[in-house]
Motif scaffolding. Sequence first.
Motif, mmCIF file in Angstrom:
data_model
loop_
_atom_site.group_PDB
_atom_site.id
_atom_site.type_symbol
_atom_site.label_atom_id
_atom_site.label_comp_id
_atom_site.label_asym_id
_atom_site.label_seq_id
_atom_site.Cartn_x
_atom_site.Cartn_y
_atom_site.Cartn_z
ATOM 1 N N SER A 182 4.419 7.203 6.378
ATOM 2 C CA SER A 182 3.894 7.946 5.225
ATOM 3 C C SER A 182 4.577 7.514 3.937
ATOM 4 C CB SER A 182 4.093 9.452 5.410
ATOM 5 O OG SER A 182 3.339 9.905 6.491
ATOM 6 N N ILE A 183 5.903 7.348 3.992
ATOM 7 C CA ILE A 183 6.640 6.962 2.788
ATOM 8 C C ILE A 183 6.176 5.580 2.311
ATOM 9 C CG2 ILE A 183 8.908 6.354 1.870
ATOM 10 C CD1 ILE A 183 10.101 8.546 3.549
ATOM 11 N N ALA A 184 6.024 4.647 3.264
ATOM 12 C CA ALA A 184 5.593 3.293 2.877
ATOM 13 C C ALA A 184 4.201 3.327 2.256
ATOM 14 C CB ALA A 184 5.606 2.370 4.088
ATOM 15 N N LEU A 185 3.286 4.065 2.884
ATOM 16 C CA LEU A 185 1.921 4.125 2.356
ATOM 17 C C LEU A 185 1.896 4.831 1.006
ATOM 18 C CD1 LEU A 185 0.014 4.962 5.637
ATOM 19 C CD2 LEU A 185 -0.089 2.855 4.331
ATOM 20 N N GLY A 186 2.749 5.873 0.869
ATOM 21 C CA GLY A 186 2.825 6.566 -0.408
ATOM 22 C C GLY A 186 3.254 5.618 -1.518
ATOM 23 N N SER A 187 4.179 4.696 -1.210
ATOM 24 C CA SER A 187 4.648 3.809 -2.272
ATOM 25 C C SER A 187 3.598 2.748 -2.588
ATOM 26 C CB SER A 187 5.996 3.190 -1.905
ATOM 27 O OG SER A 187 5.803 2.127 -1.022
ATOM 28 N N LEU A 188 2.825 2.325 -1.561
ATOM 29 C CA LEU A 188 1.709 1.431 -1.842
ATOM 30 C C LEU A 188 0.710 2.101 -2.778
ATOM 31 C CD1 LEU A 188 0.340 -0.474 1.282
ATOM 32 C CD2 LEU A 188 1.147 -1.382 -0.886
ATOM 33 N N THR A 189 0.448 3.389 -2.511
ATOM 34 C CA THR A 189 -0.485 4.140 -3.342
ATOM 35 C C THR A 189 -0.009 4.168 -4.784
ATOM 36 O OG1 THR A 189 -0.855 5.535 -1.425
ATOM 37 C CG2 THR A 189 -1.704 6.323 -3.513
ATOM 38 N N ARG A 190 1.293 4.415 -4.958
ATOM 39 C CA ARG A 190 1.834 4.468 -6.318
ATOM 40 C C ARG A 190 1.712 3.115 -7.001
ATOM 41 N NH1 ARG A 190 6.111 7.609 -4.195
ATOM 42 N NH2 ARG A 190 7.566 5.916 -4.485
ATOM 43 N N LEU A 191 1.880 2.039 -6.210
ATOM 44 C CA LEU A 191 1.728 0.700 -6.784
ATOM 45 C C LEU A 191 0.338 0.546 -7.387
ATOM 46 C CD1 LEU A 191 2.367 -2.340 -7.167
ATOM 47 C CD2 LEU A 191 1.505 -2.693 -4.874
#
Lengths: 360, 334
Positions: A182-191
């Motif tokens: 979830s954390i990794a996907l969340g940071s992709l989303t922010r990118l």
Amino acid sequence: MTQPLERIPPAVRRLRPAGYTVVRFGDGSFLLHRRACAVAALLAAVLAVTAVVSLCVGESYVSPTEVVHVLLGQPSPDELVVGTLRLPRLVTGLLVGAAFGVSGALVQTVARNSLASPDVIGVTHGAGAATVTAMTFGLTSYTVLPYVSVVGGLAAAALVYVFAWRGGLHATRFVLVGIGVSIALGSLTRLFLTKGDYLVAQQAKVWLTGSLNGRGYDQAAPLALVLAVLVPVLVWAAYAQRMVSLDDSTATALGVRLGPVRLGLTSLGVVLASVATGAAGPVDFVALLAPQIAHRLTRTAQIPLLSSALTGATIVIVADLLARRLFAPVELPVGVLTAAVGAPYLMWLIARTRRGREGT
Amino acid sequence: MSRATRRRIAWTVAGMLLLFLAVLLSLALGSRQIAPAEVYDALLRHGTGDDAQVVRALRVPRTVVGVMVGLALAVAGVVMQGITRNPIAEPGVLGVSQGAALGVVCAIAFLGVHTPAGYVWFAFAGAGLAAVAAYAVAGSGRGGASPVKLALAGAAMNAFIASVVSAIVTTDARALDEFRFWDVGSIAGRDGEVVARTWPFLLVGLLLVAVVARGLDALALGDDVARGLGHRVALVRAVGALAATVLTGVAVATAGPIAFVGLAVPHIARALVGSDHRWVLALSTLLGPSVILVSDVLGRVVFAPSEVPVAVMTALLGVPFLVALVRRKATVPA
């Protein structure tokens, strides 16, 4: 098994568990939990009242009588406001809440963990990342985005499943891997939020919090279709819930193939959560809260699917009503309110958990 | 000199070389490739060419910020894992970074603070509140904080704060525009002024950690043993928590939330030099900045000419690490 009823001695008939009524039809029979039925009926009534209130309240007030007129298809001066603006949004909210409620009930049953929910195992973040990515590449049509987000949710769940699998699926490992993904996907989303232009970012940000603003039949239709198709599967799920609630050795002794049953139930939960996320964005914590509330009300051995659906729908309707009116004319995304209530509840659950019992 | 000590010194020297290499790469690589000789020229011989200008005006501040942030996050991770005796404690996972982010959002939206140097106090306040809350939640109830409880408390904290943040940015469009660039976690475009404002806090945090390093070793043996050895357990925890909060605040105010550096670096360091906290801390201060700088350089080079923010790179590199960590044992101690 189809022994005529008369030949069963009375003593055996009394072995029927307390609180159940036997319903018979022809050769078959099943047990009905009286309290669960009463709770479901009550929840349905509460939901109906809430729905009507939600249709009445808004920028302009419409009387309940007029609302009922519109619902019954009678001519009314409030046709536009109620029938065209508020009703589609309400229907979407109902379906989204119901889907999240059932999804949470299934995932919590399989994980045997009241802390588990589709939010935690990466589904909603996967759907979110996929959708924001699509938005950034110029795909902003609300008719296509739901499908994108379903694919994202399924992919994320599959990823978590594969990562967490090690000769079996341990609940603890599953949750930890889910949080990591979830954390990794969340940071992709922010990118992707920084790559897009400002308007897309604003739109994506609102969607990411879970909003019913501007949602209508376009979003409700795929969701309704999926729910309709899944009804027979849900009946199976209610039965299968009982198998996975047995402890492993009992289930194996009875010939239940736990692995496939668990996988089936989890997949069903993931599909429901992804479709709901596709319709309204990740409305956080409904999938966590609804089954818990329903379970406490019915006091059944298994988490009740129907009551979870009704509770989920009620939560979303109430939260959306508050989100619309609390800071009017500014409208909050409904996910803000469900998270504001749900996150403290999750913390309370965690605080009560005894060490070493999380896996059970 | 014992074999263990020789091994530790060897790894520490290797860590220094790695950091030197990472700094060099960070100064030399990017949308414009600059030869090491030019870098040397710009830094030490006051070169005046275009390359020298780029190095001095852009690459040096960025590299210094990267070193600070990596240092702060890695040491914060060591301390958090030490005081909670929890292998997955980390500023990002526990919601401390999000707490700092909330402080920053409030500063932007309500108080008209618009410079990273001004954010830092609000980042501290938010980080502190979130850390206390997450740990209080996970630690209450019988049995205290287990890895799963702490991770879930952090996830809940993250979700709660995210909802508050989005409530603020939905109702304040200007705040969103400023916030979304900071929220992604990047060390690009942070100027020297940020460094000038935040380095004293970094120093304070590191000093506090130095004071409690021995106490962390004792805590690893269990509270009772630590008490028996004459350590004041509550004091060690309190000072450690304060230090971790200050360090997280520095990192978040400077670069935004960056996850997994605080998780991965302490584990790598422990695997290399054993469990003595003074060695772990020493190696982490070298590895943390290296990880940040290498991730940043990768982010610049892989998708050139556009850049991937360092937080995205560390998250993508960090998740496989977390998965490996979780899978290493058949069942994670619950």
